[in-house]
Structures are given as structure tokens and as C-alpha cells.
Write a protein that holds these residues in place. Structure first.
Motif, PDB file in Angstrom:
ATOM      1  N   VAL A 123       0.850  -1.195   0.000  1.00 16.90           N
ATOM      2  CA  VAL A 123       0.000   0.000   0.000  1.00 16.90           C
ATOM      3  C   VAL A 123       0.883   1.241   0.000  1.00 16.90           C
ATOM      4  O   VAL A 123       2.002   1.227   0.518  1.00 16.90           O
ATOM      5  N   GLU A 124       0.335   2.311  -0.544  1.00 11.33           N
ATOM      6  CA  GLU A 124       1.058   3.578  -0.572  1.00 11.33           C
ATOM      7  C   GLU A 124       1.351   4.019   0.869  1.00 11.33           C
ATOM      8  O   GLU A 124       0.511   3.883   1.739  1.00 11.33           O
ATOM      9  N   GLY A 125       2.538   4.500   1.103  1.00 10.17           N
ATOM     10  CA  GLY A 125       2.891   5.016   2.434  1.00 10.17           C
ATOM     11  C   GLY A 125       3.392   3.972   3.401  1.00 10.17           C
ATOM     12  O   GLY A 125       3.660   4.271   4.559  1.00 10.17           O
ATOM     13  N   LYS A 126       3.567   2.731   2.942  1.00 16.18           N
ATOM     14  CA  LYS A 126       3.953   1.658   3.872  1.00 16.18           C
ATOM     15  C   LYS A 126       5.340   1.858   4.480  1.00 16.18           C
ATOM     16  O   LYS A 126       5.666   1.245   5.485  1.00 16.18           O
ATOM     17  N   ASP A 127       6.168   2.728   3.859  1.00 19.13           N
ATOM     18  CA  ASP A 127       7.517   2.912   4.379  1.00 19.13           C
ATOM     19  C   ASP A 127       7.681   4.200   5.178  1.00 19.13           C
ATOM     20  O   ASP A 127       8.791   4.560   5.561  1.00 19.13           O
ATOM     21  N   LEU A 128       6.581   4.877   5.473  1.00 15.32           N
ATOM     22  CA  LEU A 128       6.680   6.131   6.230  1.00 15.32           C
ATOM     23  C   LEU A 128       7.263   5.877   7.615  1.00 15.32           C
ATOM     24  O   LEU A 128       7.078   4.791   8.186  1.00 15.32           O
ATOM     25  N   PRO A 129       7.959   6.882   8.182  1.00 20.34           N
ATOM     26  CA  PRO A 129       8.382   6.728   9.586  1.00 20.34           C
ATOM     27  C   PRO A 129       7.151   6.476  10.454  1.00 20.34           C
ATOM     28  O   PRO A 129       6.117   7.122  10.249  1.00 20.34           O
ATOM     29  N   GLY A 130       7.259   5.542  11.369  1.00 20.66           N
ATOM     30  CA  GLY A 130       6.097   5.206  12.192  1.00 20.66           C
ATOM     31  C   GLY A 130       5.452   3.907  11.751  1.00 20.66           C
ATOM     32  O   GLY A 130       4.540   3.421  12.404  1.00 20.66           O
ATOM     33  N   CYS A 131       5.940   3.313  10.637  1.00 14.70           N
ATOM     34  CA  CYS A 131       5.421   2.016  10.203  1.00 14.70           C
ATOM     35  C   CYS A 131       6.422   0.928  10.597  1.00 14.70           C
ATOM     36  O   CYS A 131       7.618   1.083  10.343  1.00 14.70           O
ATOM     37  N   PHE A 132       5.928  -0.133  11.193  1.00 17.18           N
ATOM     38  CA  PHE A 132       6.799  -1.175  11.718  1.00 17.18           C
ATOM     39  C   PHE A 132       6.333  -2.561  11.311  1.00 17.18           C
ATOM     40  O   PHE A 132       5.174  -2.745  10.946  1.00 17.18           O
ATOM     41  N   VAL A 133       7.250  -3.528  11.419  1.00 20.85           N
ATOM     42  CA  VAL A 133       6.862  -4.935  11.342  1.00 20.85           C
ATOM     43  C   VAL A 133       7.192  -5.567  12.698  1.00 20.85           C
ATOM     44  O   VAL A 133       7.710  -4.894  13.587  1.00 20.85           O
ATOM     45  N   TYR A 134       6.918  -6.860  12.839  1.00 23.90           N
ATOM     46  CA  TYR A 134       6.951  -7.485  14.163  1.00 23.90           C
ATOM     47  C   TYR A 134       7.517  -8.891  14.047  1.00 23.90           C
ATOM     48  O   TYR A 134       6.787  -9.865  13.943  1.00 23.90           O
ATOM     49  N   ARG A 135       8.835  -8.991  14.010  1.00 22.35           N
ATOM     50  CA  ARG A 135       9.412 -10.311  13.799  1.00 22.35           C
ATOM     51  C   ARG A 135      10.649 -10.542  14.670  1.00 22.35           C
ATOM     52  O   ARG A 135      10.899 -11.630  15.139  1.00 22.35           O
ATOM     53  N   THR A 136      11.449  -9.485  14.885  1.00 23.92           N
ATOM     54  CA  THR A 136      12.715  -9.673  15.592  1.00 23.92           C
ATOM     55  C   THR A 136      12.779  -8.800  16.845  1.00 23.92           C
ATOM     56  O   THR A 136      11.966  -7.885  17.022  1.00 23.92           O
ATOM     57  N   ILE A 137      13.763  -9.073  17.668  1.00 26.02           N
ATOM     58  CA  ILE A 137      13.979  -8.246  18.861  1.00 26.02           C
ATOM     59  C   ILE A 137      14.217  -6.803  18.439  1.00 26.02           C
ATOM     60  O   ILE A 137      13.701  -5.873  19.058  1.00 26.02           O
TER      61      ILE A 137
END
Ligand code: SRM
Ligand SMILES: Cc1cc2nc3c(=O)[nH]c(=O)nc-3n(C[C@H](O)[C@H](O)[C@H](O)COP(=O)(O)OP(=O)(O)OC[C@H]3O[C@@H](n4cnc5c(N)ncnc54)[C@H](O)[C@@H]3O)c2cc1C
Ligand code: SF4
Ligand code: FES
Lengths: 877, 126
Positions: A123-137
Motif C-alpha cells: 500500500v502507498e505510504g507503507k515505508d513512512l516513519p512510524g510504520c513497523f513490522v513485528y518479527r525480531t527483537i
């Protein structure tokens, strides 16, 4: 036969499954001498850790807490772990891998264990600051830091408002992420494309129950909603999530500060693709049942492997693959037997479990459903067409039956299946003794009931910890622990090994059991109790315990009759003994609020009796150096000035610390002082297994340090958040959230129940934090008991607290009114008012303190030591 | 609150009367001052009397009479209220460190004469 040169094994990826592979090889003696030289190339900067428990890193913070197995594994000769190394190329012809740093590692065997990467929808904007993923420490650490930073900026701004976050994805991972955000104090939304939460694991009924439960915890769920794009605010950070047209409930957008993508994972098969190994239709390196790829020197295991035409997104099948490859590498012929995709999770404190044929797709399958919308419980069992064999099930809201049910999949349930679903059936269900030896108990680690029994029978394990270390059962997700524990206890009992919970040599039972004995038998004296249920005449361990139990069960005076003989000296004279044998006096100052007159009265008493005076860490005043025979005179003055016992002695409520709150503080949102005083007056004198401390803060700045207390209350705009299980001291612990936004009445009722339940079931000298850790089911169990009455004892707990509040009298006032009780304060039976002649003091910074041994010797020589204060005789009776 | 002592307090006979028997609560100690010495006196549940030094050898404070009374095995005991060492009331031996002579309590002769508790002169040296 000469030893052949070790063969080179290269493992790409240092995740959970790679760890298990190395562990299995080492355990089977397949490393170094005559075996394999193992090199693990791991992209993450740390040794493999427990990714399944990643969310706990939010509360625990210490990466060490996520350690997998014994760290010494990585020091085994022949094993090399290279951290922070990314493999960029596999050259199958040359049998080498190349790293981003340009190094080459040759291999005889190569294992790909690269796991998965989070899927981020395009989706557009997925790399904006404030966007995260949840996989590693590192993902988690970055997310936490961002939220804390936004939160701090908000609090300091002129319009403080809570941080808001959206999680994209309402599956297993999404709810974990939502739980983590909520724990950080973020107002959380979950956006799920499917019409319900956890579409892969639960059916419609389960999804509804789950949505209600999650909603009740303050997480807003938007099912049937797609994310169209994300846009930034003026600061360039993510600020708005736009919903696609036609989303449920007409949602158009959400204003958010942070976004977490948890919409699934994709296998990291890029290395395999680049070296032209076949990949599955939906990704994943294709392997046969021995986990070998098309290239006989290359294996793939864990989430990256595509076996039986699919990838396996759980750790248990990955572990199985690791064991298979270890076996193959050592010349064995193990094959993948298929895997159990059962899951049990505790999401935001809500139990969800799904196992076997959860959706009832087997021909002729029948379902038995139990639903309690009020309690937020949904349970379903899927049975064979004759309703006898268990095929699968779904448990939402209360998954306590999971550990007992899962091993029974494919077997006859016996008896009425409904018995498993009713609240009473939950306790692990019908006897674990009947569980056949081949039933899998721990699915994460493939441990059967038989191996657990063997660990006790043959390997000499005598407790749960030893069995965990020996079999690995219960060391991953932990959901099987109740059953493992039960099996271990049963087996130990069968072997005639008694698991001692004896209080001391006089009583064979634990404090909690003794509590029940006293409650059930109605025994009111120690003599009778030790005669009938113990031996000997007691000691300094069991006597105070019994005194505390008797005090909890009826509110008689702690010094009545024989009870006086059970009390430690502090309880006996209702003051705290000091190093020289004198005592300290602490009048109660509820909530730390004191009038100028009160302060003056305390000051006058201290001055007149020559007492050293100090402000305590508990927001009140301690007067030290009081001789035992002067305690009644001191208290006569204090009681006359309106003070009462502060219970600084004894195991009971100490203080309720408060901050100044909304009455004066410009940030306060509730009257923390009024609540603290009310709570202190309510629980004063409550006898307990250990001391109890409370705290009340008037806003999230937390100036009362409430989360460092056994019970901490923090004001919110809507009421009070309740935390439990905090303490300072030797092992400090932060209290954990029990419930949110309670109104005052509900808050007090909840604390009432929490305290009485603690008093009844905790061990001797066990504060609330270790109690919560040890009690079966932990915080969630206690929450269910005090909020949802899961044991059906709430009315009893309420009544017990009502009795306490009703029966409270000030022990000091009562003592002063009773000449019999006053007799114990004689310094000497034949010279009741003579001071202990060995006491001696020196003056320091204007106040007396006990003289040191050196000063004493010097002083005796010079005759300069002051024995008690000159004013004392004037005021003693 | 003063204990009324009988007229014939006979230090000369080597016995000092300290209190009436019924002033002692079973299973709880009292301190007595005998010739400037502080002595802890106990009446046990079975009626027997014991007298040991009131000074706790570990802390140096005079507090032994305020300890909890009980048993360890067959031994009647008192636990120091300061750091909880347990002493055998019959011998004064510290049961947590039986070989340490520095931790032994002196044991004093004690007897019941009519209804009066008397402490004998001289202690069995620790
Ligand atoms: C007087 C005071 C220190 C001071 O000058 O400020 C104090 C003094 C003692 N503390 Fe404390 N504590 C005092 C505040 C604290 C605090 C701070 C607080 O309450 O905010 C803590 C850490 C918070 C907590 O308890 O979680 C604290 C943690 C301890 C502990 C460790 C408890 C633990 O769970 O690890 C002990 C040992 C124990 O209870 O077993 C202890 C034990 C003691 C004892 C009772 C030790 C003893 O047996 O002689 C001290 C004698 C008290 C007395 O009046 O003679 N004290 N103690 C404070 C009295 C507070 C009050 O008004 O009642
Ligand atoms: C929050 C969360 C909760 C979960 N909860 C559960 C649960 O309750 N139950 C359950 O069964 N499973 C759960 N899982 C899934 C479980 O963690 C995985 O199934 C398991 O970790 C898979 O192990 P793996 O070794 O295959 O992959 P991983 O653990 O992902 O390890 C792969 C490693 O390889 C590294 N790597 C990748 N490519 C390269 C390269 N080219 N060079 C070097 N290194 C590379 C990666 O950095 C990573 O460290 C959860 C996962 C998450 C994120
Ligand atoms: S910290 Fe130690 S020394 Fe200080 S008051 Fe507490 S127990 Fe006593
Ligand atoms: S089932 Fe996960 S640890 Fe046992």
C-alpha cells in the motif's frame, strides 16, 4: 579405523529451528571428532532466541530472558556461530556460500533455515516513519522506542492525548502485536480484511467471542476492513490510515501515530530461487519428507521449507524438521510424520486455542458447543460421527482444558464430552493418569506422556524443572505446562516420592493448606491445631504463620489469650525491634496526609521521650529508640492525639503511598489522596503472608510509584487502572496490569478480592509477585477469579473482606484499655519500670543513636555515655 | 504493676524470688533482673521452668526472653527475636551452631517454691 576429517556443515540463518538442529546434532554426538564441523551464519546480531515469546520482551526488556536452551551450546568445540552475517549467494556447483562481507564458506552439507519475513501489503505510504513490522527483537525495540518518544512528546505538549496505533492484520500475529501496543499504553485498533479475527484458527462463533473479549480490553476491532493507503502528517511521519471503500461500518480512516504490519509472513526463499532450487507455488523451498531439496547436499527446514506442498508457520513442525535433518546427517532415515498445527495463545490476556480439525471438515463430524456470552467464553469440540472420538476443537476466553484435550485428538474422550467444556471441567479435565504413553503432551517439542513418565521413572527427575531440562517439554510456548506438571506429580507420587511443601518440622502441609485446615475445622487455637494436625510444640516459623491465619479468619485481637505466644516480638509489643533491643514506633498516616497539629503532636512525643525521628520511605514518620516498657506511655499520647497503629510490624498492610493528585497537581485527573486514604483505612490491619503495600497515582506520570507496589492504582481520564504484583526490595518487580478504567466501586471490590485470594493461597513470606508467578494460571487465572468469578468464590471473598473491615479495631487503643495486655510491657518481671541497664546512646546531628561498641568502651572509661534521655522519667508512668 | 515479692527474698540462701508462678504465661518468656544480671525465664506448656541468659550472643542485645518458644525434635527451644538463632532451653546450646561456645547461653538454676519462682545464684557457665 582412522577418524575421517570432519565434514563441513553450513547452516544459513540463526533462528529457532537452526538452534534446534545444532542442539540435536551436539546431543547425538555428531559434532567435531569424526562428525560435523558446524558453522551457523546468522543475520541477526545475537544468538538464536525464543521468537515465540517475543512479545514478552516488551515487559521484560532483557534480551537474555528470551534465551533458548543452554548458551554453552555455542561454545561446543566444532560449533561456530557467526552473528551479524548475511548470506547473499549459494554456489551449488562450487559448494560454497558467500556472505555480504565477501567471505566464502565451503560446505559438504548446507541447511537453509532462513525462516520468513513479515508480509507488508503493497500500500502507498507503507515505508513512512512510524510504520513497523513485528518479527525480531530489533523490530520490537524500535517500535517501543518510537512509541515512548511519541508518548513523551505528547505528555509535554499543551494537548496531551494518548498515542494511537493501528495493527494491520487480525490473525495470531496481529493480536500479539495489538497486545504489545496496548501494554505500551497505546490506544490500539486492529484492522482485519476477513470478516472476523483469527480467520485461520477460529470459526464464526469463536471469532465473535474473541472480538467481544478483545474489545472489552479497549482494543477496537475493524473486521471486514481493508487498508487503502497511509499518509503522513506535517512532520513527515505516518498520521492517517485510509480504509478502502466498502469497509465494514463505513469506516473511512483512522488517525494514528504508529502502524504495525502483521498481515502474515512470506518464506525467505530468495537464496534458493537465485540458485535455482525449486520453490512452492506460494513460496518456500521444496523439500521431500527427509527435508532434502532437489540438490542432495542441500536441506531446508523451518518456516522456509515447503513440505507436503505447503509451508509450516509454527515452531513445532520446524523442530521436527531439525530433528529429521540431524538424524539424516548422522546416517539415519527419519522422515516428516506430519505435524500438529494446534495453537494456544494468550492474546491480550485472552485465551485462544484451536486444535485438530477445528472447523469440523471431516465427514460426519459433530460439534458440541458451549457459549457464555456474559463471561465471554466460547468452546467447541469436534467429534467423530458417533460422538466418541475427539477430532479437534476451539476454545476462546478460557482455554484451560487445552492441555488436557490436545493429546486426546484421535482418541475416545470417554464420558460426557460436555464435561470438558463446563467451567468446572477446565482444571485439566479427566485424570491425566489415563493418558496413554504415546499421547503427545508437548507439541512444540514432540514430547509424549510416556517420555515425561520415563524422565521421572528412569532418569531420576524429581521436579518439574528437571523434567523440563531433560525432555524439553514445556520449554517453548509453555501451554502444555499444566499437564506436564500434573504428569510429573502423579508419577512422583506413584514412585513414592513425596513432594515436600511442609511448612516446618511441626506441620507437613503448606501455608495455603494449613489455611484451609483452619478454615474448614474452625480450630481457633495453636495448641489444638498442632495436636491434631502437627507434632511437637511449634517454632518461630509455624507459630507466626498460624497467628496470621487465625487473624485472617476472625478479627480477634492479636494478643488475645494463647495467640500472644505465637507472635514474634514485633507483633507481640506492636512495634519493630531494633539492633539494641529497643523498638521503633510508627503511627499510621493514611496516604501520607497529615495535619500540622498531627505533625506537632508527633514531634512533641518524640521530643518528650527522647526518640530519634526520621521520615520513612513509606510517607510517614518513624520514632526510634523506644524502650519496651515505655511503649504504652508513648502510645497513650499518640492515641490521644488521634493516631493509631501503623502496623509497621507484622505481616500486614503497611502504607498506601499517594501523590498529591487532582486537588493540587495541575496534571492530576483523579483525587489520588482521597482514594489512597480510603484504601489504607479499608485494609489497615489485614494480616497476610507477607507485608502488603499499595500506591495510588493521580495520573500516568506515576509520582506515587504505584507500579512498585503489590497493588498499584493509576488514575485515567475514565477511572482507574489497576496493577498488581509490584515490589521494591531485593528483587524489584513492576506491577502488571490487571484491569483498566475501573470506576471506584469496581476498583475497590476488585482489590478486595485480589487481597483476600492472596491471603488465602499464598505461601509463607511470599509477596504478591512471586505468588502470581507460582499460582497455576498466573495473572490470567487471578484476573478470571477476581473479575469473572471463574471459581465461583467471589461472594465468599467479598464477605471475608467485609468481615475484616467491620471487625477492625485499633490494636493499640485496645491494648491501652486492657490492664492484662499491658503487663507484657514490663522490662523486668521483678522490676517492671527499670530500663535495660545495657542501653547506651550518643548524640549525633542533634538526635540520639545507639553507641557503637568502640564508643561504649571509650565512654565507660570516660563516664561520658548517656543512658536514655533525661526527660524520660518525667513522662513514664 | 510491680510484682509484690514475698518478705523473705533470700539472697543469702543463694535463691532470689522473682515473681509468682501464675505471672508467667505458658510458652512465653519474661526477663528478670537478679543482682544486675539479666535473666530470661520461661514457663513451658507442660509447666516446667527454664532460665537462661537474656543477652543474645549474636546481636549483643538483651532480648532472649522475647523470643518464640517451641520445640526442635525433643528439645524445648527459644528463638532469638533478633536474628532467629534457636537455643536449647535445657542446655543453652545454639542448635544452629552447636559447636560454637561463643553462641551458648548461660543456664541458671530455677525452682518453684510454693507459688514463687526462684532463680539460683551462679550459672552453669556457657
Ligand atoms: C523504616 C523504613 C526505612 C526508612 O527509614 O525509610 C524501613 C525499615 C525496615 N524495613 Fe523496609 N523500610 C521502609 C520502607 C521500605 C520500602 C519503601 C516503600 O515502602 O516505599 C521498601 C521497598 C518497597 C517494597 O517493600 O516492595 C522496603 C523493603 C523492605 C524489605 C524487602 C521486601 C521485599 O519484598 O524484598 C524488607 C525485608 C522483608 O520484609 O522481608 C524490609 C524490612 C524492613 C525492616 C522491617 C527490617 C527489620 O526487620 O528490622 C526495617 C525495620 C522497620 C522499623 O520501623 O524498624 N523492607 N522497605 C521504611 C518504613 C516504611 C513505613 O513507613 O512503613
Ligand atoms: C510475535 C511472534 C509470535 C509467534 N508465536 C508463535 C506461537 O505461539 N507458536 C508457534 O508455533 N509459532 C509462533 N511464531 C512463529 C515462530 O516464531 C516461527 O515458526 C519460528 O521462529 C520459525 O523458526 P525458523 O528458524 O524457521 O525461522 P526464524 O526464527 O525466523 O529464523 C530465521 C533466521 O534466519 C535469518 N536469516 C534469513 N535469511 C538469512 C540470510 N540470508 N543470511 C543469514 N541469516 C538469514 C533471519 O534473520 C532469522 O534470524 C511466532 C512468531 C512471531 C514473530
Ligand atoms: S534498607 Fe536495610 S537497613 Fe535500610 S531500613 Fe531497609 S532493612 Fe533496614
Ligand atoms: S506445547 Fe509448546 S512448550 Fe509444550
Amino acid at each position: 579405523m582412522s577418524t575421517p576429517a570432519p565434514r563441513q556443515l553450513v547452516v544459513v540463518g540463526g533462528g529457532m529451528v537452526a538452534h534446534r538442529l545444532v542442539e540435536a546434532l551436539v546431543d547425538r554426538g555428531g559434532v567435531a571428532d569424526g562428525g560435523w564441523q558446524v558453522t551457523v551464519l546468522a543475520e541477526e546480531p545475537r544468538a538464536p532466541y525464543d521468537r515465540v515469546a517475543l512479545t514478552s520482551y516488551f515487559s521484560g526488556r532483557d534480551p537474555q530472558d528470551l534465551a533458548l536452551g543452554d548458551p554453552a551450546l555455542w561454545d561446543t568445540p566444532g560449533v561456530q556461530l557467526r552473528r551479524g552475517v548475511q548470506v547473499t549467494e549459494v554456489d551449488r556447483a562450487a559448494r560454497v556460500v558467500r556472505t555480504a562481507g565477501g567471505r566464502e564458506h565451503g560446505y559438504d552439507a548446507l541447511v537453509l533455515a532462513t525462516g520468513s519475513a513479515p508480509f507488508v501489503p503493497p500500500v502507498e505510504g507503507k515505508d513512512l516513519p512510524g510504520c513497523f513490522v513485528y518479527r525480531t527483537i530489533d523490530d520490537v525495540a524500535a517500535l517501543r522506542q518510537y512509541v515512548t518518544e511519541v508518548d513523551t512528546r505528547r505528555k509535554d505538549s499543551t494537548h496531551p492525548r494518548p498515542v494511537t496505533g493501528a495493527v494491520v492484520g487480525g490473525g495470531l500475529l496481529g493480536l500479539e502485536a495489538a497486545g504489545a501496543l496496548t501494554a505500551l499504553g497505546v490506544q490500539t485498533h486492529v484492522v482485519e480484511f476477513a470478516p472476523r479475527l483469527m480467520p485461520l484458527q477460529v470459526d464464526e462463533g469463536g471469532g465473535e467471542a474473541l472480538q467481544r473479549l478483545v474489545g472489552a480490553l479497549g482494543v477496537q476491532v475493524h473486521a471486514g476492513t481493508a487498508t487503502a493507503k497511509l499518509t503522513a502528517g506535517r512532520d513527515g511521519r505516518v498520521a492517517r490510515m485510509h480504509a478502502a471503500e466498502g469497509s465494514a461500518a463505513g469506516l473511512t480512516h483512522l488517525d494514528v501515530d504508529v502502524v504495525v504490519f502483521a498481515a502474515g509472513v512470506r518464506p525467505r526463499d530468495e537464496l534458493a530461487r537465485a540458485c535455482e532450487l525449486p520453490v512452492g507455488p506460494r513460496g518456500g523451498v521444496v523439500v521431500d519428507p527427509t527435508c532434502r531439496t532437489e540438490d542432495p547436499a542441500v536441506w531446508a527446514i523451518g518456516e522456509v521449507a515447503c513440505l507436503d506442498g505447503r509451508t509450516w508457520g509454527l515452531v513445532a513442525p520446524g523442530y521436527t524438521m531439525a530433528e529429521i535433518v540431524a538424524d539424516q546427517l548422522l546416517g539415519g532415515a527419519a522422515e516428516f510424520p506430519g505435524a500438529d498445527l494446534s495453537t494456544k495463545l494468550k492474546l491480550l490476556g485472552v485465551d485462544v486455542a484451536s486444535f485438530g480439525d477445528a472447523f469440523g471438515t471431516s465427514p460426519g463430524a459433530l460439534s458440541v458447543v458451549y457459549g457464555d456470552p456474559v463471561a465471554g467464553v466460547y468452546k467447541k469440540l469436534v467429534l467423530s460421527d458417533d460422538a466418541r472420538t475427539l477430532l479437534g476443537g476451539i476454545l476462546v476466553g478460557d482455554a484451560s482444558a487445552y492441555a488436557g484435550l490436545r493429546p486426546l485428538v484421535g482418541r475416545e474422550l470417554g464420558g460426557d464430552p460436555a464435561a470438558w467444556l463446563l467451567p468446572e471441567g477446565a482444571e485439566g479435565g479427566p485424570a491425566s493418569a489415563e493418558l496413554p504413553d504415546d499421547a503427545a503432551v508437548c507439541s512444540c517439542n514432540n514430547v509424549t506422556a510416556g517420555s515425561i513418565r520415563d524422565a521421572v521413572r528412569c532418569d531420576g527427575c524429581t521436579d518439574l524443572g528437571a523434567v523440563k531440562a531433560c525432555t524439553k517439554a514445556g520449554t517453548s510456548c509453555g501451554s502444555c505446562l499444566p499437564l506436564v506438571k500434573k504428569l510429573v506429580t502423579t508419577e512422583l507420587a506413584a514412585a513414592g516420592v513425596s513432594v515436600s511443601s511442609a511448612l516446618c518440622e511441626h506441620f507437613d502441609v503448606s501455608r495455603a493448606q494449613l489455611f484451609d485446615v483452619v478454615r474448614v475445622t474452625g480450630i481457633t487455637s495453636f495448641s489444638e491445631l498442632v495436636d491434631r494436625h502437627g507434632r511437637g510444640r511449634g517454632c518461630d516459623i509455624c507459630k507466626p504463620v498460624v497467628a496470621s491465619i487465625l487473624a485472617s479468619l476472625d478479627s480477634g485481637h492479636v494478643l488475645d489469650g494463647e495467640r500472644a505466644t505465637l507472635q514474634d516480638t514485633n507483633d507481640h509489643v506492636m512495634a519493630n525491634i531494633q539492633k539494641d533491643g529497643t523498638y521503633s514506633v510508627v503511627p499510621r498516616i493514611p496516604g501520607g496526609e497529615v495535619t500540622p497539629e498531627g505533625l506537632i503532636a508527633i514531634g512533641e512525643v518524640a521530643r518528650d521521650f527522647g526518640l530519634y525521628t526520621k521520615i520513612t520511605g513509606g510517607q510517614r514518620i518513624d520514632l526510634f529508640g523506644a524502650r519496651m516498657e515505655l511503649l504504652p506511655a508513648i502510645w497513650e499520647r499518640l492515641v490521644a492525639a488521634g493516631f493509631e497503629s501503623g502496623h509497621a510490624y507484622g505481616k500486614s498492610l503497611r502504607t498506601v503511598k499517594s501523590c498529591v493528585g487532582s486537588t493540587w497537581c495541575r496534571y492530576g485527573v483523579q483525587d489520588s489522596v482521597a482514594l489512597a486514604i480510603a484504601l489504607e483505612l479499608r485494609y489497615r490491619g489485614l494480616r497476610s503472608p507477607h507485608k502488603i503495600k499499595l500506591g495510588v497515582s493521580g495520573c500516568a506520570r506515576e509520582c506515587a510509584e504505584a507500579r512498585g507496589k503489590d497493588v498499584g492504582v493509576i488514575a485515567t481520564d475514565n477511572g482507574w487502572n489497576l496493577y498488581v504484583g509490584g515490589n521494591g526490595g531485593f528483587t524489584p518487580r513492576h506491577a502488571k496490569l490487571l484491569a483498566e478504567d475501573l470506576d471506584t466501586e469496581t476498583l475497590v471490590r476488585t482489590i478486595d478480592r485480589f487481597l483476600v485470594y492472596y491471603v488465602r493461597t499464598a505461601d509463607r513470606l511470599q509477596r504478591t509477585a512471586p505468588w502470581l508467578e507460582e499460582i497455576e494460571g498466573g495473572l490470567d487465572h487471578v484476573r478470571a477469579v477476581v473479575l469473572d468469578d471463574s471459581l465461583g468464590i467471589a461472594a465468599d471473598l467479598d464477605a471475608a473482606m467485609a468481615d475484616h473491615v467491620e471487625g477492625y479495631t485499633d490494636e493499640w487503643r485496645a491494648t491501652l484499655e486492657d490492664p492484662e495486655k499491658l503487663r507484657r510491657f514490663a522490662s523486668f518481671v521483678n522490676a517492671p519500670d527499670s530500663p535495660d541497664p545495657s542501653l547506651s546512646y550518643v548524640v549525633e546531628r542533634g538526635q540520639p543513636r545507639p553507641s557503637t561498641a568502640a564508643e561504649r568502651t571509650a565512654g565507660e572509661a570516660a563516664g561520658a555515655v548517656l543512658v536514655a534521655g533525661p526527660r524520660l522519667e518525667v513522662f513514664s508512668r | 504493676m510491680t510484682a509484690t515479692l514475698p518478705p523473705d527474698t533470700t539472697a543469702s540462701t543463694g535463691w532470689t524470688t522473682v515473681c509468682r508462678y501464675d505471672q508467667l504465661q505458658p510458652e512465653r518468656g519474661v526477663a528478670a533482673l537478679v543482682d544486675g544480671q539479666q535473666i530470661a525465664v520461661f514457663r513451658l506448656f507442660d509447666g516446667t521452668l527454664h532460665a537462661v541468659g537474656h543477652r543474645d550472643p549474636v546481636s549483643g542485645a538483651h532480648v532472649i526472653a522475647r523470643g518464640l518458644v517451641g520445640t526442635r525434635g525433643d528439645a524445648p527451644t527459644v528463638a532469638s527475636p533478633m536474628y532467629k538463632q534457636v537455643f536449647d532451653l535445657r542446655t543453652g546450646v545454639c542448635l544452629d551452631a552447636p559447636d560454637d561456645p561463643a553462641l551458648r547461653l548461660p543456664v541458671h538454676p530455677v525452682r518453684l517454691r510454693d507459688d514463687w519462682v526462684e532463680i539460683g545464684a551462679g550459672a552453669v557457665a556457657p
